[in-house]
Design a protein around this motif. Structure first.
Motif, PDB file in Angstrom:
ATOM      1  N   SER A   2     -28.757  53.167  41.702  1.00  0.00           N
ATOM      2  CA  SER A   2     -27.522  53.545  42.387  1.00  0.00           C
ATOM      3  C   SER A   2     -27.798  53.769  43.865  1.00  0.00           C
ATOM      4  N   LYS A  77     -17.895  51.848  52.214  1.00  0.00           N
ATOM      5  CA  LYS A  77     -17.346  51.518  50.891  1.00  0.00           C
ATOM      6  C   LYS A  77     -18.068  50.350  50.228  1.00  0.00           C
ATOM      7  N   LYS A  78     -18.589  49.433  51.035  1.00  0.00           N
ATOM      8  CA  LYS A  78     -19.229  48.247  50.448  1.00  0.00           C
ATOM      9  C   LYS A  78     -20.494  48.592  49.664  1.00  0.00           C
ATOM     10  N   HIS A  79     -21.071  49.769  49.936  1.00  0.00           N
ATOM     11  CA  HIS A  79     -22.293  50.173  49.231  1.00  0.00           C
ATOM     12  C   HIS A  79     -21.988  50.871  47.909  1.00  0.00           C
ATOM     13  N   ASN A  80     -20.718  51.162  47.668  1.00  0.00           N
ATOM     14  CA  ASN A  80     -20.306  51.751  46.399  1.00  0.00           C
ATOM     15  C   ASN A  80     -21.191  52.950  46.035  1.00  0.00           C
TER      16      ASN A  80
END
Length: 313
Positions: A2, A77-80
Motif C-alpha cells: 500500500s 489522489k493518483k497514488h490512492n
C-alpha cells in the motif's frame, strides 16, 4: 503493498523533531511505500531520508489558486493512499483532508485532531510537548513508537571535509546568535561578550565560529565569531548538520540549528526567554540542555559561559 503518505512542511526545527515519528511510520509499514509531502526548502533534504521512498513537492500556493490546488490534489489522489499521517497538523493540512478524505477518521487520516484524547480540546492537547503529541498520535493510530520520543537527525548529514580544511576546524564552539526578524523575542543579546569570555579563558584551544543562513551572512561579518560559508554561500542543511555534529559545543537561540544539535546528540545549550518553554518544543536531550529565563536580556554572558565550561569537559 500500500501507499502511505506523511505530511511535513517545515520548519527546520520541526523537521528534526519529526525524524523519529517518520522512522516509526516506516518501521510499522515494512511492506508499504512511504511518500512524504513537503515544501521546497526540504524537498532535496528528505530525499536522503532512508525511511522515505518518494518525496512530493507542495509549493504551498494560495488556497484560492484553483489551478494549483487541482494539480496537487490530482497528484495525491493518483497514488490512492491507504493512510495519511499528518505530522504538520496545520490549518493547511487540515484543509487538504477536507478535500481528499472529508469524512475520514484516524483509521484513514492520522492527525492531532482525529486522534485527540477523549474529553480534551485541541488547545489543551497542544500544551503537551511536541514529541508527546506525536507519540500519542501514532500510538492512537496503532503504531509501535520506538523512535518518536528520541528523534535522530543524523541521517541528514553529508561530507564537509573541504569546509573543515578551509577553516582549519579541529576543536570549535559553534554559536547561533541569529533568529527570524519577526521573532526577536528569541534573541539573546550577549553573544559578543560570550565570545570574549571564551577567548579570555580558553585561549586558542577552541575556535569560535558561526554558520549564518542566507539572510544572515552580511550581519555575521561583523561578529567576533568566524562565519563558516561554502564558496561565500550559506551552508546547506546537510552541511550545517555535519558542522554541528563535529562541534565541541553549540550555543543557540531557539532556532532550527538548536534542534539539529539536540537531535544529533551534540553537546550544547539553547537559550529560552518567555516565548515558549524548552519542554514544549522537546529540545532537551542527554547532551543538549536549555537555560530558561523570563527575560533573555537578564541572562548574563557569565552564566552561559559557566554552563558551557561545566558541559564542555
Amino acid at each position: 503493498m500500500s501507499n502511505i503518505l506523511i505530511i511535513k512542511h517545515g520548519s527546520l526545527g520541526d523537521i528534526a523533531q519529526a525524524s523519529g515519528a517518520i522512522q516509526d511510520i516506516f518501521e510499522n509499514h515494512p511492506n508499504d511505500k512511504i511518500y512524504l509531502l513537503t515544501t521546497k526548502p526540504y524537498f532535496e533534504l528528505f530525499k536522503k531520508n532512508p525511511n522515505i521512498h518518494e518525496v512530493i513537492l507542495d509549493k504551498r500556493l494560495s488556497r484560492f489558486n484553483v489551478f494549483y490546488l487541482f494539480s496537487l490534489m490530482k497528484e495525491l489522489k493518483k497514488h490512492n493512499f491507504f493512510k495519511v499521517f499528518d505530522l504538520q497538523n496545520s490549518s493547511r493540512s487540515t484543509f487538504y483532508k477536507k478535500i481528499l478524505f472529508p469524512n475520514a477518521n484516524s483509521e484513514k487520516w492520522s492527525s492531532s485532531l482525529t486522534t485527540l484524547p477523549e474529553g480534551k480540546t485541541k488547545e489543551e492537547f497542544d500544551k503537551k510537548s511536541v514529541l508527546e503529541r506525536f507519540n500519542h498520535q501514532l500510538k492512537t493510530s496503532n503504531l509501535k513508537t520506538n523512535n518518536t520520543l528520541k528523534p535522530d537527525f543524523n541521517w541528514a548529514s553529508e561530507n564537509i571535509e573541504e569546509v573543515i580544511k578551509k577553516y582549519d576546524l579541529k576543536k570549535y564552539i559553534l554559536l547561533f546568535p541569529f533568529c527570524s526578524p519577526h521573532l526577536t523575542l528569541k534573541k539573546w543579546p550577549y553573544y559578543e561578550k560570550l565570545t570574549d569570555l571564551i577567548f579570555e579563558n580558553l585561549g586558542n584551544e577552541y575556535k569560535v565560529i558561526t554558520a549564518p543562513g542566507p539572510n544572515e551572512i552580511k550581519d555575521s561579518l561583523n561578529l567576533k565569531a568566524t562565519p563558516v560559508l561554502d564558496n561565500d554561500k550559506a551552508l546547506s542543511i546537510s552541511q550545517l548538520t555535519t558542522l554541528i555534529q563535529k562541534s565541541s559545543f553549540v550555543i543557540a537561540n531557539d532556532t532550527g540549528p538548536a534542534h539539529i544539535a539536540a537531535h544529533t546528540n551534540t553537546k550544547g545549550l539553547a537559550l529560552f526567554g518567555k516565548h515558549t518553554t524548552a519542554y514544549k518544543v522537546s529540545i532537551e536531550r542527554e547532551n543538549f540542555k536549555a537555560i530558561q529565563v523570563e527575560d533573555l536580556n537578564n541572562l548574563s554572558a557569565e552564566k552561559v559561559f559557566e554552563r558551557l565550561l561545566k558541559k564542555l569537559n
